[in-house]
Design an enzyme around this catalytic site. Sequence first.
Site, PDB file in Angstrom:
ATOM      1  N   ASP A   1       0.807  -1.271  -0.067  1.00 59.05           N
ATOM      2  CA  ASP A   1      -0.125   0.074  -0.070  1.00 59.05           C
ATOM      3  C   ASP A   1       0.855   1.237   0.016  1.00 59.05           C
ATOM      4  OD1 ASP A   1      -2.438   1.597   0.384  1.00 59.05           O
ATOM      5  OD2 ASP A   1      -2.344   1.205   2.588  1.00 59.05           O
TER       6      ASP A   1
ATOM      7  N   GLU B   1       2.692   5.062  -3.781  1.00 57.74           N
ATOM      8  CA  GLU B   1       2.790   6.009  -5.021  1.00 57.74           C
ATOM      9  C   GLU B   1       3.814   6.898  -5.017  1.00 57.74           C
ATOM     10  OE1 GLU B   1       0.326   5.946  -2.427  1.00 57.74           O
ATOM     11  OE2 GLU B   1      -0.924   4.630  -3.557  1.00 57.74           O
TER      12      GLU B   1
ATOM     13  N   ASP C   1      -9.031   4.371  -1.738  1.00 58.83           N
ATOM     14  CA  ASP C   1      -9.808   4.658  -0.466  1.00 58.83           C
ATOM     15  C   ASP C   1     -11.305   5.121  -0.788  1.00 58.83           C
ATOM     16  OD1 ASP C   1      -8.056   3.650   1.015  1.00 58.83           O
ATOM     17  OD2 ASP C   1      -7.170   5.630   1.588  1.00 58.83           O
TER      18      ASP C   1
HETATM   19  C1  NOJ Z   1      -4.445   3.295   2.999  1.00 60.55           C
HETATM   20  C2  NOJ Z   1      -5.303   2.012   2.083  1.00 60.55           C
HETATM   21  O1  NOJ Z   1      -5.790   2.616   1.026  1.00 60.55           O
HETATM   22  C3  NOJ Z   1      -6.209   1.428   2.971  1.00 60.55           C
HETATM   23  O2  NOJ Z   1      -6.582   0.488   2.484  1.00 60.55           O
HETATM   24  C4  NOJ Z   1      -5.504   0.936   4.446  1.00 60.55           C
HETATM   25  O3  NOJ Z   1      -6.700   0.288   5.236  1.00 60.55           O
HETATM   26  C5  NOJ Z   1      -4.812   2.050   5.106  1.00 60.55           C
HETATM   27  N1  NOJ Z   1      -4.006   2.704   4.166  1.00 60.55           N
HETATM   28  C6  NOJ Z   1      -4.333   1.447   6.289  1.00 60.55           C
HETATM   29  O4  NOJ Z   1      -2.906   0.754   5.969  1.00 60.55           O
END
Ligand code: NOJ
Length: 955
Positions: A520, A523, A598
């Site tokens: 994650d 970017e 998200d």
């Molecule tokens: C951002 C991610 O997009 C999300 O899915 C994740 O739960 C959080 N980071 C925490 O790791």
Amino acid sequence: MKHENFKTCDQSGFCKRNRGYADKATASGSSWTSPYQLDSKTVSVKNGQLTGVIIKTTEDGTGVFRLPLTISFLDSGVARITVDEEKRQKGEIELRHGSPARKERYNGVQDWVIVGGLTVDKDAVKHTSTEDETIVSYGPKKNFQAAIKHAPFSIDFRRDKETQIKFNSRGLFNMEHWRPKVDREQKEGEPAPPEPTEDESTWWEESFGGNTDTKPKGPESVGLDITFPGYEHVYGIPEHAGPLSLKQTRGGASGQYDQPYRLYNSDVFEYEMDTPMTLYGAIPLMQAHRKDSTVGVFWLNAAETWIDIIKTKTSSNPLSLGIGGTTDTQTHWFSESGLLDVFVFLGPTPKDIIQDYSELTGYSQLPQHFALGYHQCRWSYVTDEDVKDVDRKFDKSKIPYDVIWLDIEYTEGKKYFTWDKDNFPDPLGMQKQLDSHGRKLVIIIDPHIKNEGNYPVVDTLKSQNLGINNKENNIFEGWCWPGSSYWIDAFNPSALAWWKSLFAYAKFPGTTPNTFLWNDMNEPSVFNGPETTMPKDNLHFGNWEHRDVHNVNGLTFVNATYEALLARDDPKHQRRPFVLTRSFYAGSQRQGAMWTGDNLASWDHLEASIPMILNQNIAGFSFSGADVGGFFGNPSKELQTRWYQAGAWYPFYRAHAHIDSRRREPYLEASGYVEPIVQALRLRYSLLPAWYTSFYTAHTTGEPVMRPMWYVHPSDEAGFTIDDQFYVGDTGLLVKPVLKEGATSVDIYLPPLTTAPYYDYFTFETYPGNGKTVRLDAPLEGHTPVLMRGGHILARKERPRKSSALMKFDPYTLVIALDNAGRAEGELYVDDGESFEYQKGAFIHRRFRFGSSSSSSSSDKESGGLLLVSEDLNTSPTKQTTAFAKTMKDVRVEKIVIIGAPREWEGRKDVVVVEEGEKERKVAFTWKGAEKGRAGWAVVRDPGVRIGRGWRVEF
Ligand code: NOJ
């Protein structure tokens, strides 16, 4: 979402400059001519390549710059156009601020992206060459032409003599040459310095949100107009939350955009719908489509990129008159730095484009079979007992799932490669329980490494210089989940080697072969950085600026994790890695799955997920999904249920929720809601054989798993803007999820097809394909509406189990939907679902064909009746084929369902003759005639044939 955190075009220097350039070039009454000329004397065409030098003359005529041009004509029929800048290439420039950065334009992105397809077509021939123009004929059928005009430089790409794509026809080609900064400050006692002839305000320094980019190389953007004459629709360039058919970005009517589509991988908190704003990933592939023709371009550049789209009435270019469309789509691409490097695809079908593009950038990974099951995630399961409890509750409620996920809280203080010892004292015990029903664990590991004492991972990162550096070439420090952090530089081969070592089971206790990965924040997300990411003047391995590599950064990190997962296993027993990524670039499809980040627990986010995932699919990255239920917030019961029903059709099916949201595992749902959720999950599981076969097709041909209407029916104009219904691979399944609150029906569009009707997958209700919209019932307690197009055969498994692993040896049901001529065809692909042995032939690949025996090519008997045959598609069996077949020898077909069964079967002796090898048997079958709009159907129960064998059933 905080708009002020992200730049608009006006706030991005090179975006503003390139739009300004376009305005100047296209102003009405302007006598603009593009200042780029291909020097005729330098042009040479040999060995499938055209080379030459483009000369750029500055407006005042004082400066002349040499830009080497290469056009490679590839065997596949793709043309690749590359332009560099000689001065930077030769390092004849000075960097400001004593920067240690590289002087060249970044030329390394291809090393991360391109994996094949670069063989040049040595027979590409120069057709004509005059002072003014060079024409090269190329392509497998030599029906493609690149007509290169020398002055001003432009290219028309033609197929069958018609122009399909034009470069620089609007004169927007722009390569910002290197120049020294002129000091405009008047010093005491000296004459006033010359006034600038251009607006230099964004050339040397740019500030945004409290950060200043020092731009040591000065302005160096590269831009080009690419026009698709006669093409009204363009698709692709994910990732954006908007419609599949891309909108206009300049001068369009209301409802269109006023900002260009942006590609600058970013962590966009609570992103908005229907905007060209950038998101987490970037694939700069665009397809242009009109009735019966698709062409495309792939803009290989990893720097920040913007794309303007304008649609106009077709120009009177005589070469494009014949092509039918009445609208031209003009696009304008520009990147902040790097080479001009564009691949041109001349189609003519969408399949041609995706195949050629996939040959270049790689095919979607063939995932492990479990990865196509359902994934249960939330931020965060808090203890190992919690995980075990969730696992038990799924079982108690008889709900299938394959994978449970751990978000960042499992670690000790956000230090990756550690476990929180209080809450996860026994990760192995936890996984043992999962293992006992074939389930897996995914844990998160992000690229930021906590800056804290006594943490060996950070010690090595620092001491061995494996991190990304700041502009002074010292390790870059920023903020992310752990607080103060450093970032691994996955471009660095030594960092890659180190990363690989960290995943060894001995080095990372608590992990097992069934622990998989989630990458994650790649970017990369930097909480205190400009636009929540890294400063552009940061430095990577080889002293490339972050500016040059930003969009491919996420891919390099996943590459490291993918390699690490391979490295932890004995080379003789390697299993396919599973890595989920948030950030991606062209080529990321080789490494695993992506999700759309998200989203919100709202109906508009559910709705947006479909075009977003479709767009990923047509951009070569099939394994994609969105957080089921929505990440932020709490979905209503209805939304949650509809999301499970829709998500069952995402190639990647995972529920996820923010740490502050309520628990929402499916078994917690109220009665009346839990049942349809379980049905949706079971439906997904029953169709896993069809999903896996579709992934195999994507893996071997590049064809998407989830296909939009325009892709499957490229002649049917009514389907070109439809992006809320889709097909699954070659199964013939056409799906229309319910995406609106309170809806109890959907309107599905059926293209005009004379060859086959559509059947309701559940009721066999029949609908003609007549170019009309049909209303289908879709009560919440039912299913997502699904039709099956006649002419297709799919395989499914009907026994509900706890996980996909437990279905491995379950018998198959074949579902046959007949077309108007009483025929159907389909495929099934099966392998061990985890290893790479399939690459050595350890698989079963069958084609099933139903039709009259005289039309069935494999039939040696002429009975005149109807036959179902199973043929082998594995044309070069190996000893691994035989070994795998042995493991599957007892797996049979337990049922054959024929939808649209012929009326003539009425009153026939209700037996079919089954032949497998030498044996011939009679088996009973049931027939039911058509009634009240429902197709007739027949069922053969237990024909006794095996899935891996050749056989025939005579009706
Ligand atoms: C951002 C991610 O997009 C999300 O899915 C994740 O739960 C959080 N980071 C925490 O790791």
